[in-house]
Design an enzyme around this catalytic site. Structure first.
Site: not given
Length: 275
Positions: A133, A147, A151
């Site tokens: 991650s 993004y 994650k």
């Protein structure tokens, strides 16, 4: 010795992990969208490395790769979800197609690989799922909205998975590093030219991003050695924040969240009508 299945092995963390695992004598199913990028790795370890083509955003390709890995090795012990992409823009300025692409690669790809392996790991009552991650999955950052969302999603998914499968002998680890030397930001990339209203916040951020390629403090080979180390633990970490930046940022997030809970506890408790 164990059998590893690693996604995104053409460069960066995936490549370093495949090399480290093979150097240690483990069998490695190394995958990449362009399998020719793995030719030198397979040539260096012809008895240990099995290169496979895999685009993790293609569900049928995921199932085919998992089936092939299980058939050719007799059973995968360690699954490393590493494949992913970056995305750099404010939330307002992110094209919908780019937002969906980062979610497909970073979240749905890892979810698909993991889900395809689960029946095999359950049957063997063993296995370790390790997912790369990011510190962006622990705290949000301007310029990384989608993004970060991808994650956070994969970290939450894997944390939930741990609670579902730990009694079956399946281990789960989420690696949340800071900047690591990789092609996440290709050298020379300029990722800005945004709306003036965001300039006050974003211009300093873009300057830091522009200066990052080649200067990331994290060493992918050192991280690969850490992955090998935790793969051998009876009780590995669920969350591993890796690198000074990640640890500093993660600790700041935890302290800030604790302070916010304390500050607003009375208001938060006011919604309960029953003890």
């Amino acid at each position: 010795m164990a059998t590893w299945f690693i996604t995104g092995c053409s460069t960066g963390i995936g490549r370093a992990t495949a090399e480290a695992a093979a150097d240690a004598g483990h069998t490695v199913v190394a995958t990449a969208r362009r399998p020719e990028t793995l030719d030198d790795l397979a040539a260096a370890h012809p008895e240990l490395v099995i290169p496979l083509a895999l685009d993790v955003t293609d569900d049928s390709a995921v199932q085919a790769a998992v089936d092939e890995a299980e058939r050719r090795t007799g059973g995968v012990d360690v699954v490393v979800n590493n494949a992913g992409i970056g995305a750099f823009a404010t939330i307002e300025e992110t094209p919908a197609a780019d937002a969906r692409a980062v979610m497909e690669a970073n979240f749905w790809g890892a979810a698909a690989v993991t889900t395809a392996f689960l029946p095999h790991l359950r049957a063997r009552r063993a296995g370790h799922i390790i997912t790369i991650s990011s510190i962006a999955g622990v705290r949000g950052s301007a310029g990384l909205g989608y993004y970060s969302a991808s994650k956070w999603a994969v970290s939450g998914f894997m944390e939930s998975l741990c609670k579902e499968v730990s009694h079956l002998g399946i281990k789960v680890s989420i690696i949340e590093p800071g900047p690591v030397q990789s092609q996440w930001i290709p050298s020379g990339t300029k990722v800005h030219d945004g709306l003036d209203d965001y300039a006050e916040v974003m211009d300093p951020y873009w300057r830091r991003i522009d200066a990052l390629p080649g200067n990331q403090p994290g060493d992918p080979h050192a991280l690969a050695r850490v992955l090998l180390q935790i793969s051998q633990m009876d009780d590995p970490p669920l969350h591993l924040l890796a690198g000074r930046h990640a640890i500093t940022q993660g600790r700041g997030k935890a302290e800030g969240l604790a302070a916010e809970i304390d500050a607003w506890e009375e208001l938060g408790l006011s919604i309960d009508t029953r003890g």
